[in-house]
Design a protein around this motif. Structure first.
Motif, PDB file in Angstrom:
ATOM      1  N   GLU A 133       0.759  -1.276  -0.078  1.00  0.00           N
ATOM      2  CA  GLU A 133      -0.038  -0.080   0.003  1.00  0.00           C
ATOM      3  C   GLU A 133       0.829   1.427   0.059  1.00  0.00           C
ATOM      4  O   GLU A 133       2.120   1.258   0.025  1.00  0.00           O
ATOM      5  CB  GLU A 133      -0.827  -0.029   1.352  1.00  0.00           C
ATOM      6  CG  GLU A 133      -1.868  -1.068   1.278  1.00  0.00           C
ATOM      7  CD  GLU A 133      -2.975  -0.914   0.211  1.00  0.00           C
ATOM      8  OE1 GLU A 133      -3.162   0.105  -0.298  1.00  0.00           O
ATOM      9  OE2 GLU A 133      -3.646  -2.118  -0.270  1.00  0.00           O
ATOM     10  N   VAL A 134       0.386   2.281  -0.313  1.00  0.00           N
ATOM     11  CA  VAL A 134       1.241   3.607  -0.452  1.00  0.00           C
ATOM     12  C   VAL A 134       1.485   3.925   0.991  1.00  0.00           C
ATOM     13  O   VAL A 134       0.717   3.990   1.808  1.00  0.00           O
ATOM     14  CB  VAL A 134       0.198   4.536  -0.849  1.00  0.00           C
ATOM     15  CG1 VAL A 134       1.063   6.196  -1.059  1.00  0.00           C
ATOM     16  CG2 VAL A 134      -0.098   4.467  -2.413  1.00  0.00           C
ATOM     17  N   VAL A 135       2.759   4.335   1.387  1.00  0.00           N
ATOM     18  CA  VAL A 135       3.305   4.598   2.541  1.00  0.00           C
ATOM     19  C   VAL A 135       3.186   6.021   2.799  1.00  0.00           C
ATOM     20  O   VAL A 135       3.688   6.937   1.882  1.00  0.00           O
ATOM     21  CB  VAL A 135       4.799   4.005   2.455  1.00  0.00           C
ATOM     22  CG1 VAL A 135       5.717   4.498   3.734  1.00  0.00           C
ATOM     23  CG2 VAL A 135       4.975   2.414   2.192  1.00  0.00           C
ATOM     24  N   LEU A 136       3.018   6.424   3.972  1.00  0.00           N
ATOM     25  CA  LEU A 136       3.057   7.596   4.553  1.00  0.00           C
ATOM     26  C   LEU A 136       3.924   8.138   5.516  1.00  0.00           C
ATOM     27  O   LEU A 136       3.768   7.384   6.659  1.00  0.00           O
ATOM     28  CB  LEU A 136       1.421   8.235   4.983  1.00  0.00           C
ATOM     29  CG  LEU A 136       1.321   9.748   5.557  1.00  0.00           C
ATOM     30  CD1 LEU A 136       1.772  10.558   4.494  1.00  0.00           C
ATOM     31  CD2 LEU A 136      -0.100   9.479   6.038  1.00  0.00           C
ATOM     32  N   VAL A 137       4.898   8.757   5.172  1.00  0.00           N
ATOM     33  CA  VAL A 137       6.100   9.043   5.954  1.00  0.00           C
ATOM     34  C   VAL A 137       5.699  10.476   6.712  1.00  0.00           C
ATOM     35  O   VAL A 137       5.473  11.557   6.147  1.00  0.00           O
ATOM     36  CB  VAL A 137       7.454   8.964   5.433  1.00  0.00           C
ATOM     37  CG1 VAL A 137       8.380   9.388   6.502  1.00  0.00           C
ATOM     38  CG2 VAL A 137       7.753   7.848   4.782  1.00  0.00           C
ATOM     39  N   VAL A 138       5.547  10.287   8.015  1.00  0.00           N
ATOM     40  CA  VAL A 138       4.646  11.383   8.789  1.00  0.00           C
ATOM     41  C   VAL A 138       6.046  12.383   9.531  1.00  0.00           C
ATOM     42  O   VAL A 138       5.861  13.388  10.102  1.00  0.00           O
ATOM     43  CB  VAL A 138       3.745  11.148   9.995  1.00  0.00           C
ATOM     44  CG1 VAL A 138       2.682  10.544   9.189  1.00  0.00           C
ATOM     45  CG2 VAL A 138       4.432  10.226  10.974  1.00  0.00           C
ATOM     46  N   GLY A 139       7.309  11.795   9.459  1.00  0.00           N
ATOM     47  CA  GLY A 139       8.150  12.563  10.389  1.00  0.00           C
ATOM     48  C   GLY A 139       9.284  11.686  10.960  1.00  0.00           C
ATOM     49  O   GLY A 139       9.394  10.484  10.414  1.00  0.00           O
ATOM     50  N   ALA A 140      10.110  12.233  11.889  1.00  0.00           N
ATOM     51  CA  ALA A 140      10.912  11.466  12.641  1.00  0.00           C
ATOM     52  C   ALA A 140      10.254  10.654  13.911  1.00  0.00           C
ATOM     53  O   ALA A 140       8.995  11.178  14.148  1.00  0.00           O
ATOM     54  CB  ALA A 140      11.846  12.396  13.404  1.00  0.00           C
ATOM     55  N   SER A 141      10.934   9.775  14.294  1.00  0.00           N
ATOM     56  CA  SER A 141      10.231   9.118  15.483  1.00  0.00           C
ATOM     57  C   SER A 141      10.097   9.962  16.835  1.00  0.00           C
ATOM     58  O   SER A 141      10.739  10.966  17.051  1.00  0.00           O
ATOM     59  CB  SER A 141      11.202   8.013  16.094  1.00  0.00           C
ATOM     60  OG  SER A 141      11.250   7.556  17.155  1.00  0.00           O
ATOM     61  N   THR A 142       9.114   9.714  17.439  1.00  0.00           N
ATOM     62  CA  THR A 142       8.630  10.571  18.737  1.00  0.00           C
ATOM     63  C   THR A 142       8.576   9.565  19.993  1.00  0.00           C
ATOM     64  O   THR A 142       8.543  10.081  21.007  1.00  0.00           O
ATOM     65  CB  THR A 142       7.225  11.083  18.492  1.00  0.00           C
ATOM     66  OG1 THR A 142       6.522  10.092  18.503  1.00  0.00           O
ATOM     67  CG2 THR A 142       7.006  12.177  17.358  1.00  0.00           C
ATOM     68  N   GLU A 143       8.932   8.095  19.664  1.00  0.00           N
ATOM     69  CA  GLU A 143       8.691   7.348  20.875  1.00  0.00           C
ATOM     70  C   GLU A 143      10.165   7.063  21.479  1.00  0.00           C
ATOM     71  O   GLU A 143      10.554   6.485  22.550  1.00  0.00           O
ATOM     72  CB  GLU A 143       8.155   6.132  20.421  1.00  0.00           C
ATOM     73  CG  GLU A 143       6.560   6.246  20.012  1.00  0.00           C
ATOM     74  CD  GLU A 143       5.960   6.644  21.205  1.00  0.00           C
ATOM     75  OE1 GLU A 143       6.119   6.156  22.441  1.00  0.00           O
ATOM     76  OE2 GLU A 143       5.162   7.666  21.008  1.00  0.00           O
ATOM     77  N   PHE A 144      11.338   7.568  20.869  1.00  0.00           N
ATOM     78  CA  PHE A 144      12.685   7.171  21.132  1.00  0.00           C
ATOM     79  C   PHE A 144      13.425   8.301  21.724  1.00  0.00           C
ATOM     80  O   PHE A 144      13.671   9.520  20.858  1.00  0.00           O
ATOM     81  CB  PHE A 144      13.503   6.553  20.074  1.00  0.00           C
ATOM     82  CG  PHE A 144      12.883   5.030  19.818  1.00  0.00           C
ATOM     83  CD1 PHE A 144      13.054   4.114  20.555  1.00  0.00           C
ATOM     84  CD2 PHE A 144      12.099   4.971  18.829  1.00  0.00           C
ATOM     85  CE1 PHE A 144      12.506   2.774  20.409  1.00  0.00           C
ATOM     86  CE2 PHE A 144      11.403   3.520  18.109  1.00  0.00           C
ATOM     87  CZ  PHE A 144      11.817   2.662  19.139  1.00  0.00           C
ATOM     88  N   PRO A 145      13.852   8.507  22.795  1.00  0.00           N
ATOM     89  CA  PRO A 145      14.759   9.743  23.018  1.00  0.00           C
ATOM     90  C   PRO A 145      16.136   9.931  22.160  1.00  0.00           C
ATOM     91  O   PRO A 145      16.837  11.085  22.121  1.00  0.00           O
ATOM     92  CB  PRO A 145      15.201   9.315  24.469  1.00  0.00           C
ATOM     93  CG  PRO A 145      15.092   8.105  24.700  1.00  0.00           C
ATOM     94  CD  PRO A 145      13.928   7.539  23.873  1.00  0.00           C
ATOM     95  N   GLU A 146      16.574   8.860  21.517  1.00  0.00           N
ATOM     96  CA  GLU A 146      17.628   8.722  20.598  1.00  0.00           C
ATOM     97  C   GLU A 146      17.450   9.664  19.475  1.00  0.00           C
ATOM     98  O   GLU A 146      18.172  10.094  18.517  1.00  0.00           O
ATOM     99  CB  GLU A 146      18.150   7.436  20.331  1.00  0.00           C
ATOM    100  CG  GLU A 146      18.728   6.637  21.353  1.00  0.00           C
ATOM    101  CD  GLU A 146      17.420   5.725  22.253  1.00  0.00           C
ATOM    102  OE1 GLU A 146      17.928   5.079  23.241  1.00  0.00           O
ATOM    103  OE2 GLU A 146      16.356   6.291  22.012  1.00  0.00           O
TER     104      GLU A 146
END
Length: 215
Positions: free
Chosen positions: A110-123
């Protein structure tokens, strides 16, 4: 971007990452498919997911201490799976690094939607990254692409040089709290890090085997 576009985008992202309460990832399975098109000196790693529920959102960080990530010059700037039609003129494009929602090419994903950087990792550095030195992304599928109860659902292909070392952090699911998984990168391959309980059992098993041999 006007306020109506912002509201539409907010609703879209909320729909992608908000799902039923019984949805969850069951297992994430890195595999190394044998592709004749793999460039010399590289190893292809596919991330396959088993999950229950509908829909799927994911975040990933790949940090390398050595080596590099294969990024084909004809690969999508939006990190989509490649078109099979291009493999005849650019065979190594099949081994490109990309994000997926179900398959290894544009016709099976399916078409991928990249919404930005990770928000769940402090790294996370706070900015989307997808290049030869590292990856820091969050992605899902554009509505109305929902996938109830899937096994071996492909979510990424990561092709690494054989001297690559580092770590990969993965978070995903169809409901909060998400499932978190850590991997070591060793010689271009993704190796799961055992959970503490599993690691303890492995150590005890080795110790027990040693005692039996000495006895």
């Amino acid at each position: 971007m006007n306020i109506y576009c912002l509201r539409l985008l907010s609703l879209l992202l909320a729909a992608i990452f908000t799902h039923s309460s019984d949805a969850r990832i069951l297992e994430i399975k890195p595999s190394q498919p044998s592709l004749g098109s793999t460039p010399p000196g590289y190893t292809v790693n596919d991330l396959l997911v088993d999950f229950e529920g509908r829909g799927l959102g994911m975040q990933m960080i790949l940090q390398l201490d050595s080596g590099s990530i294969f990024q084909h010059e004809l690969g999508s700037q939006f990190h989509y799976p490649p078109s099979r039609d291009l493999f005849r003129v650019a065979p190594t494009l099949e081994a490109d690094t990309f994000l997926s929602m179900g398959g290894p090419d544009s016709s099976s994903s399916e078409v991928v939607l990249v919404v930005g950087a990770s928000t769940e990792f402090p790294e996370s550095g706070g900015a989307r990254q997808f290049d030869e030195s590292g990856i820091d992304v969050a992605w899902g599928a554009i509505l109305p692409a929902w996938f109830p109860d899937q096994d071996d659902f492909m979510v990424a292909r990561i092709t690494l040089s054989d001297d690559a070392s580092g770590r990969l952090l993965f978070a995903g699911g169809t409901d909060l709290p998400w499932s978190f998984h850590n991997y070591v990168v060793a010689n271009g391959r993704l190796v799961p890090i055992p959970e503490p309980t599993t690691a303890t059992l492995l150590i005890l098993g080795v110790m027990g085997g040693g005692r039996r041999r000495r006895g």
